[in-house]
Write a protein that holds these residues in place. Structure first.
Motif, short mmCIF file in Angstrom:
data_model
loop_
_atom_site.label_atom_id
_atom_site.label_comp_id
_atom_site.label_asym_id
_atom_site.label_seq_id
_atom_site.Cartn_x
_atom_site.Cartn_y
_atom_site.Cartn_z
N GLY A 72 0.80 -1.21 0.00
CA GLY A 72 0.00 0.00 0.00
C GLY A 72 0.84 1.26 0.00
N GLU A 73 0.20 2.37 0.44
CA GLU A 73 0.84 3.68 0.46
C GLU A 73 0.94 4.19 1.89
OE1 GLU A 73 -0.22 8.27 -0.79
OE2 GLU A 73 -1.21 6.64 -1.86
N VAL A 74 2.11 4.67 2.28
CA VAL A 74 2.31 5.24 3.61
C VAL A 74 1.54 6.56 3.68
CG1 VAL A 74 3.99 6.15 5.26
CG2 VAL A 74 4.60 4.19 3.83
N VAL A 75 0.60 6.65 4.63
CA VAL A 75 -0.20 7.87 4.74
C VAL A 75 0.15 8.69 5.98
CG1 VAL A 75 -2.15 7.05 3.36
CG2 VAL A 75 -2.12 6.61 5.82
N GLU A 76 0.82 8.04 6.97
CA GLU A 76 1.21 8.79 8.16
C GLU A 76 2.36 8.07 8.87
OE1 GLU A 76 -0.70 10.54 12.33
OE2 GLU A 76 -1.97 9.38 10.98
N ILE A 77 3.30 8.87 9.35
CA ILE A 77 4.37 8.35 10.21
C ILE A 77 4.06 8.89 11.60
CG2 ILE A 77 6.84 8.28 10.68
CD1 ILE A 77 7.27 8.82 7.65
N ILE A 78 3.72 7.99 12.52
CA ILE A 78 3.21 8.39 13.83
C ILE A 78 4.34 8.65 14.82
CG2 ILE A 78 1.74 7.70 15.75
CD1 ILE A 78 0.25 5.92 13.64
N ALA A 79 5.31 7.76 14.88
CA ALA A 79 6.41 7.90 15.84
C ALA A 79 7.46 8.88 15.31
CB ALA A 79 7.05 6.55 16.10
N ASN A 80 8.21 9.46 16.20
CA ASN A 80 9.28 10.39 15.84
C ASN A 80 10.63 9.68 15.91
OD1 ASN A 80 7.67 12.76 15.51
ND2 ASN A 80 7.48 12.83 17.73
N ASN A 81 11.52 10.02 15.00
CA ASN A 81 12.85 9.44 14.98
C ASN A 81 13.53 9.63 16.33
OD1 ASN A 81 14.98 8.11 13.51
ND2 ASN A 81 16.07 10.07 13.50
N GLY A 82 14.06 8.53 16.88
CA GLY A 82 14.75 8.59 18.17
C GLY A 82 13.86 8.36 19.37
N ASP A 83 12.55 8.18 19.16
CA ASP A 83 11.62 7.92 20.27
C ASP A 83 11.80 6.51 20.81
OD1 ASP A 83 10.43 10.39 20.07
OD2 ASP A 83 8.52 9.65 19.27
N LEU A 84 11.58 6.35 22.10
CA LEU A 84 11.47 5.03 22.70
C LEU A 84 10.03 4.60 22.52
CD1 LEU A 84 12.56 2.66 24.37
CD2 LEU A 84 11.90 3.92 26.42
N VAL A 85 9.81 3.47 21.86
CA VAL A 85 8.45 3.01 21.61
C VAL A 85 8.19 1.73 22.39
CG1 VAL A 85 8.26 4.11 19.35
CG2 VAL A 85 9.11 1.77 19.50
N ASP A 86 6.93 1.54 22.74
CA ASP A 86 6.51 0.36 23.49
C ASP A 86 5.98 -0.71 22.55
OD1 ASP A 86 7.03 1.39 26.04
OD2 ASP A 86 5.13 2.45 26.08
N PHE A 87 5.94 -1.93 23.03
CA PHE A 87 5.36 -3.04 22.28
C PHE A 87 3.92 -2.68 21.91
CE2 PHE A 87 2.68 -6.83 22.35
CZ PHE A 87 3.27 -7.56 21.33
N GLY A 88 3.56 -2.84 20.64
CA GLY A 88 2.20 -2.58 20.19
C GLY A 88 1.89 -1.14 19.88
N GLN A 89 2.83 -0.24 20.10
CA GLN A 89 2.60 1.19 19.83
C GLN A 89 2.52 1.42 18.32
OE1 GLN A 89 5.19 3.89 21.91
NE2 GLN A 89 4.93 5.48 20.37
#
Length: 156
Positions: free
Chosen positions: A131-148
């Motif tokens: 498909g087509e990427v419509v949004e990048i939610i996380a920010n580069n360098g962020d600590l993300v949680d499982f399932g985020q």
């Protein structure tokens, strides 16, 4: 001796459990994994964001609410790529290289969209859908949680 995949599996299986620490020793190799508080500072940031939305909605004119309803309906047509593990979110393989994907890019199921770093190991995250990427939610360098949620992809 433990393989990298086995260590990653241990980390994934600990996430969200009440287990505080795993200590493994074999042939001089020591692996110690500590479980972070799943309700720590990064989680409270998400709660704050959720609390802001209702306040904003009350202050908006009805035409904006109609637009939000349309957006919510279109979100149901979008695939959300989520974090398969806890780690640092990076949009490129290194700071000097181009990002894996940008909004508007066409991706395939096996396209690498980002990497997550955990314990000095970089793990590819794939789009999981064509498909087509419509949004990048996380920010580069962020600590993300499982399932985020990390990306939204409009399936073909």
């Amino acid at each position: 001796m433990l393989q990298s995949k086995e260590i990653i599996d241990i980390i994934k299986n600990m996430d969200g459990t009440t287990v505080d620490e795993v200590h493994y020793e074999q042939d001089g190799l020591v692996v110690k994994v500590k479980n972070q508080n799943p309700y720590g500072t990064s989680e409270s940031g998400v709660v704050e964001k959720k609390e802001e939305k209702p306040t904003t909605k009350k202050a908006e004119p009805s035409s904006d609410r109609d637009e939000e309803q349309v957006q919510a309906q279109s979100d149901s047509d979008v695939h959300t790529v989520t974090a398969p593990m806890v780690g640092m979110f990076y949009t490129s393989p290194s700071p000097e290289e181009d990002v894996f994907v940008q909004v508007g890019d066409t991706v395939r199921e096996d396209t690498v969209v980002c990497v997550l770093e955990a314990m000095k190991m970089f793990n590819d995250v794939h789009a999981d859908v064509d498909g087509e990427v419509v949004e990048i939610i996380a920010n580069n360098g962020d600590l993300v949680d499982f399932g985020q949620p990390l990306f939204k992809v409009k399936p073909e």
